[in-house]
Motif scaffolding. Structure first.
Motif, PDB file in Angstrom:
ATOM      1  N   GLY A  62     -15.280  -3.039   2.499  1.00 23.17           N
ATOM      2  CA  GLY A  62     -14.509  -3.046   1.262  1.00 23.17           C
ATOM      3  C   GLY A  62     -14.773  -4.319   0.493  1.00 23.17           C
ATOM      4  N   ASP A  63     -13.709  -5.039   0.187  1.00 20.15           N
ATOM      5  CA  ASP A  63     -13.849  -6.248  -0.639  1.00 20.15           C
ATOM      6  C   ASP A  63     -14.177  -7.499   0.177  1.00 20.15           C
ATOM      7  N   ARG A  64     -14.401  -7.345   1.489  1.00 20.87           N
ATOM      8  CA  ARG A  64     -14.808  -8.431   2.388  1.00 20.87           C
ATOM      9  C   ARG A  64     -13.763  -9.547   2.465  1.00 20.87           C
ATOM     10  N   SER A  65     -12.510  -9.167   2.339  1.00 29.71           N
ATOM     11  CA  SER A  65     -11.426 -10.143   2.431  1.00 29.71           C
ATOM     12  C   SER A  65     -10.971 -10.292   3.883  1.00 29.71           C
ATOM     13  N   TRP A  66     -10.397 -11.452   4.165  1.00 30.41           N
ATOM     14  CA  TRP A  66      -9.792 -11.732   5.459  1.00 30.41           C
ATOM     15  C   TRP A  66      -8.299 -11.517   5.313  1.00 30.41           C
ATOM     16  N   LEU A  67      -7.713 -10.727   6.212  1.00 30.34           N
ATOM     17  CA  LEU A  67      -6.293 -10.441   6.160  1.00 30.34           C
ATOM     18  C   LEU A  67      -5.615 -10.889   7.454  1.00 30.34           C
ATOM     19  N   VAL A  68      -4.373 -11.295   7.336  1.00 33.40           N
ATOM     20  CA  VAL A  68      -3.527 -11.503   8.507  1.00 33.40           C
ATOM     21  C   VAL A  68      -2.561 -10.326   8.531  1.00 33.40           C
ATOM     22  N   VAL A  69      -2.702  -9.509   9.558  1.00 33.56           N
ATOM     23  CA  VAL A  69      -1.881  -8.309   9.709  1.00 33.56           C
ATOM     24  C   VAL A  69      -0.872  -8.574  10.822  1.00 33.56           C
ATOM     25  N   THR A  70       0.399  -8.442  10.504  1.00 35.20           N
ATOM     26  CA  THR A  70       1.439  -8.541  11.530  1.00 35.20           C
ATOM     27  C   THR A  70       1.728  -7.113  11.982  1.00 35.20           C
ATOM     28  N   ARG A  71       1.472  -6.878  13.281  1.00 36.66           N
ATOM     29  CA  ARG A  71       1.532  -5.523  13.808  1.00 36.66           C
ATOM     30  C   ARG A  71       2.343  -5.522  15.091  1.00 36.66           C
ATOM     31  N   ASP A  72       3.133  -4.459  15.287  1.00 39.37           N
ATOM     32  CA  ASP A  72       3.837  -4.269  16.544  1.00 39.37           C
ATOM     33  C   ASP A  72       2.838  -3.672  17.528  1.00 39.37           C
ATOM     34  N   THR A  73       2.507  -4.414  18.581  1.00 30.32           N
ATOM     35  CA  THR A  73       1.463  -3.974  19.500  1.00 30.32           C
ATOM     36  C   THR A  73       1.889  -2.799  20.372  1.00 30.32           C
ATOM     37  N   THR A  74       3.181  -2.500  20.444  1.00 26.58           N
ATOM     38  CA  THR A  74       3.624  -1.369  21.255  1.00 26.58           C
ATOM     39  C   THR A  74       3.627  -0.057  20.468  1.00 26.58           C
ATOM     40  N   THR A  75       3.835  -0.134  19.151  1.00 30.17           N
ATOM     41  CA  THR A  75       3.890   1.085  18.334  1.00 30.17           C
ATOM     42  C   THR A  75       2.761   1.171  17.308  1.00 30.17           C
ATOM     43  N   HIS A  76       2.026   0.075  17.110  1.00 31.79           N
ATOM     44  CA  HIS A  76       0.970  -0.067  16.096  1.00 31.79           C
ATOM     45  C   HIS A  76       1.501  -0.036  14.665  1.00 31.79           C
ATOM     46  N   GLU A  77       2.819  -0.161  14.499  1.00 30.45           N
ATOM     47  CA  GLU A  77       3.407  -0.215  13.164  1.00 30.45           C
ATOM     48  C   GLU A  77       2.993  -1.520  12.489  1.00 30.45           C
ATOM     49  N   ILE A  78       2.517  -1.416  11.238  1.00 26.21           N
ATOM     50  CA  ILE A  78       2.157  -2.586  10.449  1.00 26.21           C
ATOM     51  C   ILE A  78       3.432  -3.133   9.817  1.00 26.21           C
ATOM     52  N   LEU A  79       3.750  -4.391  10.118  1.00 26.12           N
ATOM     53  CA  LEU A  79       4.978  -5.010   9.622  1.00 26.12           C
ATOM     54  C   LEU A  79       4.746  -5.831   8.358  1.00 26.12           C
ATOM     55  N   ASP A  80       3.548  -6.434   8.237  1.00 29.60           N
ATOM     56  CA  ASP A  80       3.247  -7.271   7.079  1.00 29.60           C
ATOM     57  C   ASP A  80       1.737  -7.455   6.984  1.00 29.60           C
ATOM     58  N   VAL A  81       1.248  -7.616   5.753  1.00 33.93           N
ATOM     59  CA  VAL A  81      -0.171  -7.900   5.520  1.00 33.93           C
ATOM     60  C   VAL A  81      -0.264  -8.960   4.432  1.00 33.93           C
TER      61      VAL A  81
END
Length: 95
Positions: A62-81
């Motif tokens: 895509g746009d070759r950006s670096w993201l910090v993804v906050t994810r719940d590792t037990t459910t894989h729910e994305i909490l913040d990007v």
């Protein structure tokens, strides 16, 4: 898994490359007195949390950006990007 990109909206995780724990953004000072120990910890010691975890993702197809993804590792729910550059800038300003 769908990652909500801050600019491009919902994107399939197949477009991204997972690069590990976002604590990699907190690189130790190479000139510090304890630099050897700090870099050992930085390079080799990682937490393996269950629950909320901040991760680095690179938008390779895509746009070759670096993201910090906050994810719940037990459910894989994305909490913040957020853009990694924005978080690094906030940290630099707060020092």
């Amino acid at each position: 898994m769908i990652i909500p990109h801050p600019l491009l909206g919902p994107r399939d995780a197949e477009e991204f490359v997972y690069l590990g724990d976002a604590s990699l953004l907190d690189r130790p000072d190479w000139q510090a007195e304890n630099a050897d120990a700090a870099f050992f910890t930085y390079q080799y010691l990682r937490d393996n949390p269950a629950g909320g975890h901040r991760e680095l993702w690179f938008h390779e197809q895509g746009d070759r950006s670096w993201l910090v993804v906050t994810r719940d590792t037990t459910t894989h729910e994305i909490l913040d990007v957020a853009f990694a550059s924005d978080l690094a800038l906030e940290k630099a300003v707060s020092r």
